[in-house]
Each structure stands twice: as structure tokens, then as C-alpha cells.
Design a protein around this motif. Sequence first.
Motif, PDB file in Angstrom:
ATOM      1  N   THR A 194      14.720  -3.007   2.866  1.00 25.54           N
ATOM      2  CA  THR A 194      14.444  -4.381   2.425  1.00 25.54           C
ATOM      3  C   THR A 194      14.674  -4.494   0.915  1.00 25.54           C
ATOM      4  O   THR A 194      15.369  -5.403   0.444  1.00 25.54           O
ATOM      5  CB  THR A 194      12.989  -4.763   2.783  1.00 25.54           C
TER       6      THR A 194
ATOM      7  N   THR B  14       0.851  -1.189   0.000  1.00 29.27           N
ATOM      8  CA  THR B  14       0.000   0.000   0.000  1.00 29.27           C
ATOM      9  C   THR B  14       0.891   1.245   0.000  1.00 29.27           C
ATOM     10  O   THR B  14       0.541   2.262  -0.580  1.00 29.27           O
ATOM     11  CB  THR B  14      -0.910  -0.018   1.244  1.00 29.27           C
ATOM     12  N   PHE B  15       2.034   1.129   0.675  1.00 28.40           N
ATOM     13  CA  PHE B  15       2.999   2.235   0.730  1.00 28.40           C
ATOM     14  C   PHE B  15       2.306   3.541   1.135  1.00 28.40           C
ATOM     15  O   PHE B  15       2.333   4.531   0.416  1.00 28.40           O
ATOM     16  CB  PHE B  15       3.740   2.375  -0.606  1.00 28.40           C
TER      17      PHE B  15
ATOM     18  N   LEU C  45      13.991  -3.477  10.753  1.00 31.29           N
ATOM     19  CA  LEU C  45      13.601  -2.112  11.100  1.00 31.29           C
ATOM     20  C   LEU C  45      12.131  -2.131  11.496  1.00 31.29           C
ATOM     21  O   LEU C  45      11.272  -2.416  10.668  1.00 31.29           O
ATOM     22  CB  LEU C  45      13.823  -1.175   9.909  1.00 31.29           C
TER      23      LEU C  45
ATOM     24  N   ASP D   1       4.946 -11.082   7.587  1.00 28.70           N
ATOM     25  CA  ASP D   1       3.542 -10.857   7.973  1.00 28.70           C
ATOM     26  C   ASP D   1       2.628 -11.023   6.766  1.00 28.70           C
ATOM     27  O   ASP D   1       1.566 -11.646   6.849  1.00 28.70           O
ATOM     28  CB  ASP D   1       3.370  -9.456   8.586  1.00 28.70           C
TER      29      ASP D   1
ATOM     30  N   GLY E 220       6.968  -9.281   3.051  1.00 33.92           N
ATOM     31  CA  GLY E 220       7.408  -9.436   4.433  1.00 33.92           C
ATOM     32  C   GLY E 220       6.761 -10.688   5.016  1.00 33.92           C
ATOM     33  O   GLY E 220       5.755 -11.181   4.493  1.00 33.92           O
TER      34      GLY E 220
ATOM     35  N   SER F 264       3.851   1.581   8.328  1.00 34.45           N
ATOM     36  CA  SER F 264       3.106   2.748   7.851  1.00 34.45           C
ATOM     37  C   SER F 264       2.039   3.149   8.863  1.00 34.45           C
ATOM     38  O   SER F 264       1.801   4.344   9.088  1.00 34.45           O
ATOM     39  CB  SER F 264       2.461   2.440   6.499  1.00 34.45           C
ATOM     40  N   THR F 265       1.415   2.163   9.479  1.00 37.20           N
ATOM     41  CA  THR F 265       0.367   2.476  10.469  1.00 37.20           C
ATOM     42  C   THR F 265       0.955   3.295  11.618  1.00 37.20           C
ATOM     43  O   THR F 265       0.384   4.324  12.015  1.00 37.20           O
ATOM     44  CB  THR F 265      -0.240   1.167  11.028  1.00 37.20           C
TER      45      THR F 265
ATOM     46  N   HIS G  72       8.393   3.811   3.608  1.00 36.23           N
ATOM     47  CA  HIS G  72       9.315   4.153   4.704  1.00 36.23           C
ATOM     48  C   HIS G  72      10.609   3.350   4.565  1.00 36.23           C
ATOM     49  O   HIS G  72      10.737   2.512   3.652  1.00 36.23           O
ATOM     50  CB  HIS G  72       8.636   3.932   6.062  1.00 36.23           C
TER      51      HIS G  72
ATOM     52  N   ILE H 131       9.540  -0.480  11.636  1.00 32.58           N
ATOM     53  CA  ILE H 131       8.820   0.705  11.162  1.00 32.58           C
ATOM     54  C   ILE H 131       7.611   0.181  10.404  1.00 32.58           C
ATOM     55  O   ILE H 131       7.738  -0.753   9.614  1.00 32.58           O
ATOM     56  CB  ILE H 131       9.685   1.535  10.187  1.00 32.58           C
TER      57      ILE H 131
ATOM     58  N   HIS I 221      10.582  -0.526   4.149  1.00 31.96           N
ATOM     59  CA  HIS I 221      10.400  -0.984   2.759  1.00 31.96           C
ATOM     60  C   HIS I 221      11.695  -0.797   1.962  1.00 31.96           C
ATOM     61  O   HIS I 221      12.145  -1.695   1.247  1.00 31.96           O
ATOM     62  CB  HIS I 221       9.324  -0.151   2.033  1.00 31.96           C
TER      63      HIS I 221
ATOM     64  N   ARG J 138      10.438 -10.463   9.497  1.00 30.95           N
ATOM     65  CA  ARG J 138      10.093  -9.226  10.223  1.00 30.95           C
ATOM     66  C   ARG J 138      10.026  -9.530  11.696  1.00 30.95           C
ATOM     67  O   ARG J 138       9.605 -10.627  12.075  1.00 30.95           O
ATOM     68  CB  ARG J 138       8.735  -8.674   9.754  1.00 30.95           C
TER      69      ARG J 138
ATOM     70  N   ARG K  27      -7.739  -5.276   2.843  1.00 31.15           N
ATOM     71  CA  ARG K  27      -7.682  -4.296   3.924  1.00 31.15           C
ATOM     72  C   ARG K  27      -8.501  -3.083   3.529  1.00 31.15           C
ATOM     73  O   ARG K  27      -8.978  -2.994   2.407  1.00 31.15           O
ATOM     74  CB  ARG K  27      -6.229  -3.912   4.207  1.00 31.15           C
TER      75      ARG K  27
END
Length: 215
Positions: free
Chosen positions: A21, A10-11, A174, A107, A105, A178-179, A15, A176, A18, A132, A45
Motif C-alpha cells: 500500500t 500499530t505495525f 492483499l 477499515d 485503510g 497483523s492479527t 507486513h 493480510i 502495509h 480493503r 485498541r
Amino acid sequence: MTAIGVFGGTFDPIHYGHLRTAFELLGALRLDEVRLVPAARPPHRGLPVCSAEQRLAMLRAAAAEQPGFVVDDREIRREGPSYSVTTLRELRAEAPARPLCLIVGMDAFLGLPQWHEWQALVELAHVVVARRPGWSAPTAGPLGELLAQCATDRVEDLHAAPAGRVYVCGVTQLEISSTALRDLIVAGHDPRYLLPDAVRAIIRGTGCYQSADTR
Ligand code: ATP
């Protein structure tokens, strides 16, 4: 034969989790490029907070800094839900023998069986899974079986066939997301050093993520 990585997401916003990686995999897997493919309407989502155009602008600003990063906007231009299988079929049609590496990832990998036509994904591409923090590789169920049948830890295997292997790899962890970034911005904090300055400037300039409704 050249090999390319396909990194969808979704980016919202992109960040350093991403980008680091994608950068590490570009080198470690000897990829010619990593396509960053923003989803217009992710099927699994809620709708993204930022518009497709804003997310695309942030991706382009982030990718401009790195040779080998290519922003691919085909899912934004396409009508309907953004299915990865459609994107991979299009890329496969463009170069039938070229190795494709779908990057996810851990997840996201755990949710793979919910993806549209998920079994076709492995016929169209290799699946490269970035570990992750907090997520473990599956040992049972359809993904456990997939790993038992298709897993490899040899980069050469990803170059020797156009599709069909699963490669689980470590990347710099990392924590980090987006949420968390959206929450941080709406709380009035500065996302500096969690994403590129050029992306931060777009977020500041457009005021996206300022409203309380960032989820
Ligand atoms: P959100 O918090 O909104 O779910 P996200 O930060 O997980 O967003 P996405 O755009 O949903 O980002 O993720 C795209 C892909 O990037 C997914 O495959 C996801 O697993 C992976 N990814 C996201 N953040 C990281 C990270 N920090 N390290 C490695 N991979 C990541």
C-alpha cells in the motif's frame, strides 16, 4: 512543493499489506516520502503484543529496502496516548505549506470519527483512503458528509493545497492482517511470503508472538 505521506499503525508486525500500500501510494500520488509512524500506545485498541522497540526494529528492517520509506519514531518517543492529530500538528509546524497525506485503510477510515479531534485531522492533512477487501466507503453520517464535501479523484488536488481533500483509491488487495499473522505464528506456522524476510528473521530471533497471548 514536496508532498509526504503519513502512514500510522500499530505495525505488530508490519507486513506486505502495509508495504505494498505504501509503495503504490508513493508512486501513484507522487509523494517524496512515506513516513511510517508506529503508535506507542494506540488509543482505540489494546496494547500491542510486541514492544515498541521490537516493532520499530521490524519497521526499520522493512523500510531499509525501499528509498522513500522513512520510519518516524516520534510517537514512540512521545509520552501519553499516540494521537495522530499531535503528529500531524508537529509535521505541519515543520513545513506550513507542504501537502501532507494521512494514509489509512478503509477499515481505519470508518473509525475516524472516534479519533481524537478527528475534524482537525482534515484541516491538517489530506486523507488518503486505501480500499480493503470487505470494507465499503461510507455513504451517510459524518464520513458520508466529509466525502460529499471533500472527495477528489485528482492527484493534482493533493498537490495544490496542503490539506483538506479526501482521496479514496484502489491498491492491490492483499488480505493480510497483523492479527492473522500473529495467530499463524503462535499456531507454529511460518509467515514467509506474507512479510519481508528481514522482519521474519527478527520475529524468529526474538521469539515475539510465540506466546498464546497474541491478541
Ligand atoms: P491488526 O490486525 O493488528 O488490526 P493491521 O494488519 O490492520 O493490524 P495496523 O497496524 O492496525 O495493521 O494498520 C495500520 C494501517 O494499515 C491501517 O490504516 C490499516 O487500515 C492499514 N492496513 C493494514 N493491513 C492492510 C492491508 N492488508 N492492505 C491495506 N491496508 C492495510
